[in-house]
Design an enzyme around this catalytic site. Structure first.
Site, PDB file in Angstrom:
ATOM      1  N   LYS A  87       0.842  -1.204   0.000  1.00 43.84           N
ATOM      2  CA  LYS A  87       0.000   0.000   0.000  1.00 43.84           C
ATOM      3  C   LYS A  87       0.877   1.255   0.000  1.00 43.84           C
ATOM      4  CE  LYS A  87      -3.994  -1.863   2.553  1.00 43.84           C
ATOM      5  NZ  LYS A  87      -4.745  -1.742   3.829  1.00 43.84           N
ATOM      6  N   ALA A 135      -1.042   0.969   6.590  1.00 45.38           N
ATOM      7  CA  ALA A 135      -1.324  -0.088   7.567  1.00 45.38           C
ATOM      8  C   ALA A 135      -2.322  -1.069   6.982  1.00 45.38           C
ATOM      9  CB  ALA A 135      -1.877   0.526   8.854  1.00 45.38           C
ATOM     10  N   ASP A 136      -2.306  -2.259   7.533  1.00 43.52           N
ATOM     11  CA  ASP A 136      -3.328  -3.248   7.214  1.00 43.52           C
ATOM     12  C   ASP A 136      -3.639  -4.021   8.484  1.00 43.52           C
ATOM     13  OD1 ASP A 136      -4.800  -4.397   4.733  1.00 43.52           O
ATOM     14  OD2 ASP A 136      -4.307  -6.118   5.991  1.00 43.52           O
ATOM     15  N   THR A 137      -4.919  -4.237   8.737  1.00 42.30           N
ATOM     16  CA  THR A 137      -5.365  -4.895   9.962  1.00 42.30           C
ATOM     17  C   THR A 137      -6.257  -6.066   9.621  1.00 42.30           C
ATOM     18  OG1 THR A 137      -5.276  -2.786  11.158  1.00 42.30           O
ATOM     19  CG2 THR A 137      -6.603  -4.541  12.151  1.00 42.30           C
TER      20      THR A 137
END
EC number: 3.6.1.9
Length: 192
Positions: free
Chosen positions: A52, A69-71
């Site tokens: 990203k 970020a990735d969650t």
């Protein structure tokens, strides 16, 4: 140096505002479906956040710190991302009911001036109350779970289902504040 948040998430904007006074939001166009989970959850969320950040950094014309970020919610070896539909949300919430799961967030910071890349990961354990089908349906009908990993938002109505957490609350919201703060201290930007 400019700070860019590579996310359209209002929750990530809200969290970043706690420590960075000025930043811009540039949504990443990276297709998350191009990366498959292959068993290492920390690598998975770091890879997603890095891709990203890379996608956004390629579009910038001036030196910047790009934050992405990735969650995901992780339970019994399965990744629970955003639900595809209401049935998927019902299935996710049913599996979380009365159980403990983990929330992983990968973060990536790219300094476009010198192309340095920093990635990190945080994990928070979350314990859910036992939920009945009516409670789950009512929550789904609120619309809240449809754009959230694991089909719930701890900062909203979904917080009523959480008996307790071990780790960073902001990580469950989508951006691990303490890890991000420590990473940003290495750059010449105004924080706090």
């Amino acid at each position: 140096m400019k700070v860019i948040l590579a996310s359209k998430s209002p929750r990530r904007v809200e969290i970043l505002e706690k420590i960075v006074k000025e930043f811009e939001v540039v949504q990443s166009n990276f297709d998350e479906n191009t990366i498959d989970f292959k068993g290492d959850i920390e690598k998975y969320v770091k890879d997603l956040s890095r891709n990203k950040a890379i996608e956004v950094s390629k579009r910038l014309n001036e030196p910047s710190i790009v934050i992405a970020a990735d969650t995901v919610v992780f339970q019994n070896g399965k990744v629970l991302e955003k639900p595809k539909n209401e049935e998927d949300a019902f299935s996710m919430l049913s599996s979380l009911s009365g159980n403990t799961h983990k929330v992983y967030s990968g973060i990536c910071l790219i300094n476009t001036y010198d192309d340095t890349v920093v990635t990190d990961c945080d994990c928070t354990e979350v314990r859910f109350s036992e939920l009945n089908p009516r409670q789950i349906r009512n929550y789904i009908n609120s619309g809240e779970p449809m754009d959230k990993a694991g089909a719930y938002g701890i900062q909203g109505l979904g917080g009523a289902f959480v008996e307790g957490i071990k780790g960073c609350y902001y990580n469950v919201m989508g951006l691990p504040l303490n890890k991000l703060y420590k990473a940003l201290e290495n750059y010449d930007i105004t924080i706090l």
